[in-house]
Design an enzyme around this catalytic site. Structure first.
Site, mmCIF file in Angstrom:
data_model
loop_
_atom_site.group_PDB
_atom_site.id
_atom_site.type_symbol
_atom_site.label_atom_id
_atom_site.label_comp_id
_atom_site.label_asym_id
_atom_site.label_seq_id
_atom_site.Cartn_x
_atom_site.Cartn_y
_atom_site.Cartn_z
ATOM 1 N N GLU A 250 0.975 3.739 1.866
ATOM 2 C CA GLU A 250 1.540 4.205 3.002
ATOM 3 C C GLU A 250 2.538 3.456 3.643
ATOM 4 O O GLU A 250 3.732 4.129 4.168
ATOM 5 C CB GLU A 250 0.479 4.042 4.233
ATOM 6 C CG GLU A 250 -1.064 4.994 3.963
ATOM 7 C CD GLU A 250 -1.936 4.138 3.210
ATOM 8 O OE1 GLU A 250 -3.299 4.501 3.395
ATOM 9 O OE2 GLU A 250 -1.541 3.257 2.304
ATOM 10 N N HIS B 77 0.659 -1.199 0.108
ATOM 11 C CA HIS B 77 0.220 0.076 0.038
ATOM 12 C C HIS B 77 0.994 1.174 -0.067
ATOM 13 O O HIS B 77 2.148 1.216 0.356
ATOM 14 C CB HIS B 77 -0.985 -0.048 1.160
ATOM 15 C CG HIS B 77 -2.069 -1.202 1.254
ATOM 16 N ND1 HIS B 77 -3.108 -0.941 1.905
ATOM 17 C CD2 HIS B 77 -2.062 -2.196 0.464
ATOM 18 C CE1 HIS B 77 -4.003 -2.055 1.797
ATOM 19 N NE2 HIS B 77 -3.399 -2.617 0.804
ATOM 20 N N CYS C 219 -2.533 -0.359 7.374
ATOM 21 C CA CYS C 219 -1.888 0.698 7.377
ATOM 22 C C CYS C 219 -1.635 1.741 8.754
ATOM 23 O O CYS C 219 -0.835 2.072 9.110
ATOM 24 C CB CYS C 219 -2.162 1.780 6.322
ATOM 25 S SG CYS C 219 -1.985 0.802 4.741
ATOM 26 N N CYS D 211 -6.342 2.020 5.821
ATOM 27 C CA CYS D 211 -6.936 0.967 6.161
ATOM 28 C C CYS D 211 -6.374 0.428 7.543
ATOM 29 O O CYS D 211 -5.382 1.090 8.239
ATOM 30 C CB CYS D 211 -6.920 -0.246 5.173
ATOM 31 S SG CYS D 211 -5.005 -0.901 4.964
#
Length: 181
Positions: free
Chosen positions: A79, A77, A110, A107
């Protein structure tokens, strides 16, 4: 000579140069512009358009954009990729006094990484009602049972983030609909 700016950078104004646009923006808007640039890179690669940067003392120390398909990695992801780069730049897995800017609400995975890294502040664009863990579905940022809390600011670049996501998924649906005929 005037340069053409991306639509999401204009914020209702017509600056002549990128430098002019940056001086008209707040720091949060300026840094979110960088996160949106990362999101555009994800979109260009066929990934869900989410981008993130980590800022420490007014300098970017980490960047990332969604890459799970490209990297064959469910944890790739935006992040997490930005945090990994920042940790290498910082020379430590703890990132105190940093701010993470991300185009879409993080999410659970993260947010867990942000908490473990001791990120001080999170700024995100649009909310994610399906998986958001910074206020939408869950709010790990202020959970008093955890040993770290994160200051959260929302809505910076929200319209641009939302438009980018909607455009991406509209295109994706139109392609999958055309292949099913």
């Amino acid at each position: 000579m005037a340069t053409s700016l991306p639509l999401w950078l204009n914020y209702g104004r017509q600056p002549q140069r990128r430098e002019d646009a940056c001086t008209l923006m707040t720091d949060d808007e300026r840094w979110m512009t960088e996160a949106l640039t990362e999101a555009a890179r994800a979109e260009a690669a066929g990934e869900v358009p989410v981008g993130a940067i980590v800022v420490y003392q007014r300098a970017i120390i980490g960047r990332g954009h969604n890459s799970p398909i490209l990297l064959h990695d469910p944890t790739a992801h935006a992040e997490l990729l930005a945090l990994r780069e920042a940790a290498r730049s910082f020379g430590n897995y703890r990132l105190p006094e940093t701010t993470l800017y991300v185009s879409v609400e993080p999410c659970l995975m993260c947010m867990g990484a942000l908490l473990h890294a001791r990120v001080q502040r999170l700024v995100f664009g649009c909310h994610d009602p399906k998986t958001g863990a910074a206020g939408s579905l869950y709010d790990l940022s202020r959970n008093q049972r955890l040993n770290h809390q994160i200051e959260v600011s929302t809505g910076v670049g929200a319209e641009e983030s939302r438009e980018m996501l909607q455009r991406f998924f509209r295109k994706k649906r139109s392609r999958s609909g055309a292949s099913n005929e």
